[in-house]
Motif scaffolding. Structure first.
Motif, PDB file in Angstrom:
ATOM      1  N   HIS A  60       0.907  -1.261   0.014  1.00 41.66           N
ATOM      2  CA  HIS A  60       0.088   0.051  -0.011  1.00 41.66           C
ATOM      3  C   HIS A  60       0.829   1.178  -0.097  1.00 41.66           C
ATOM      4  N   ASP A  64       6.009   4.353   5.017  1.00 35.31           N
ATOM      5  CA  ASP A  64       6.808   3.222   5.511  1.00 35.31           C
ATOM      6  C   ASP A  64       6.793   2.078   4.956  1.00 35.31           C
ATOM      7  N   HIS A  65       5.982   1.997   3.886  1.00 36.57           N
ATOM      8  CA  HIS A  65       6.071   0.940   2.996  1.00 36.57           C
ATOM      9  C   HIS A  65       6.467   1.120   1.714  1.00 36.57           C
ATOM     10  N   ASP A 166      -0.629  -3.744   6.174  1.00 43.48           N
ATOM     11  CA  ASP A 166      -1.314  -2.969   7.466  1.00 43.48           C
ATOM     12  C   ASP A 166      -2.922  -3.346   7.372  1.00 43.48           C
ATOM     13  N   HIS A 219       5.705  -5.246  12.240  1.00 45.39           N
ATOM     14  CA  HIS A 219       5.325  -3.756  12.177  1.00 45.39           C
ATOM     15  C   HIS A 219       5.094  -3.602  13.719  1.00 45.39           C
TER      16      HIS A 219
HETATM   17 ZN   LIG Z   1       2.745   0.573   8.090  1.00 45.86          ZN
END
Ligand SMILES: [Zn+2]
Ligand SMILES: [Zn+2]
Length: 244
Positions: A60, A64-65, A166, A219
């Motif tokens: 996504h 942070d990804h 997530d 995570h």
């Molecule tokens: Zn994340």
């Protein structure tokens, strides 16, 4: 299939660890699942060559990804003198999201000649597609809709890895993980409740719904960082490598 955790923290680097990225080695090549701003650092720290990455699959569009893709591409150009193609796959809109992010952080990639082919591939939720060395099927998760959130099932070498991306709890999550040789599941909190992330309490209460397959939590936010390794469900750590 060998899986190395490049980063296991939440979005904010809880516990001094790095943000989300997984490196999957298959007989047919290397695959990065998510690419954080800390991913170049992780690869350097663990001695993994960027050239070993054939494809990047993004879950996504949260920083942070996926915000590490532009600097990883630039490192391929300047550090590695890469010549092999690099594929970046992800949910619909992946090309525009990555190119917009690159422009915003001052490293524009749109229409920039590169010494290797940078290709993009959209993967919709549902049927599996060939993505570099693996077959990947995305599934929608319960997370900020703006980020086009997905988890993914990755098949290679006759093995199946499922990664939650997530997500908060949704009742189909155990179905998505069913049949996996390994389920890598986000666990941002220990007990705090948010609809868009999971807590250890929720996963522990519903552990039996996952039918006993191996589950590794990642995570990990600040509530989880201190409890890592002291819980009934296994937790991942930066640099941890497992055979799937
Ligand atoms: Zn994340
Ligand atoms: Zn997110």
């Amino acid at each position: 299939m060998k899986l190395t955790f490049l980063g296991t923290s939440d979005a904010f680097g809880a516990g001094g660890r790095r943000q989300a990225a997984l490196f999957v080695e298959t007989r047919a090549g290397g695959l990065l699942l998510d690419c954080a701003p800390t991913t170049n650092t992780a690869l350097a720290a663990l001695g993994i060559a960027r050239d070993a990455i054939d494809a990047i699959a993004l879950s996504h569009f949260h920083a942070d990804h996926f915000a590490g893709v532009p600097s990883l591409v630039l490192a391929c150009v300047w550090e590695d003198r890469r010549r092999r193609p690099l594929l970046v796959a992800g949910p619909p809109g992946v090309e525009q999201r990555v190119l917009d992010a690159a422009a915003a952080i001052g490293h524009p990639l749109r229409d920039r000649p590169l010494p290797f082919a940078l290709r993009f591939q959209e993967v919709g939720a549902g049927a599996a597609s060939e993505v570099g060395p693996a077959r990947i099927a995305l599934f929608a998760t319960r997370h900020d809709p703006e980020s086009c959130p997905h988890g993914m099932a990755v098949e290679a070498d006759g093995r199946r890895l499922v990664y939650s991306g997530d997500t908060g709890w949704f009742d189909e999550l155990p179905d998505r993980a069913r049949g996996a040789d390994l389920f890598v599941c986000e666990c941002n909190f220990y007990e705090y409740e948010l609809p868009t992330h999971l807590s250890y309490r929720v996963l522990h209460d519903r552990r039996r719904a996952f039918a006993g397959g191996r589950m590794l939590l990642t995570h990990l936010g600040s509530e989880m960082a201190d409890r890592r390794g002291a819980l009934e469900i296994e937790t991942a750590d930066d640099g941890m490598a497992v055979e799937v």
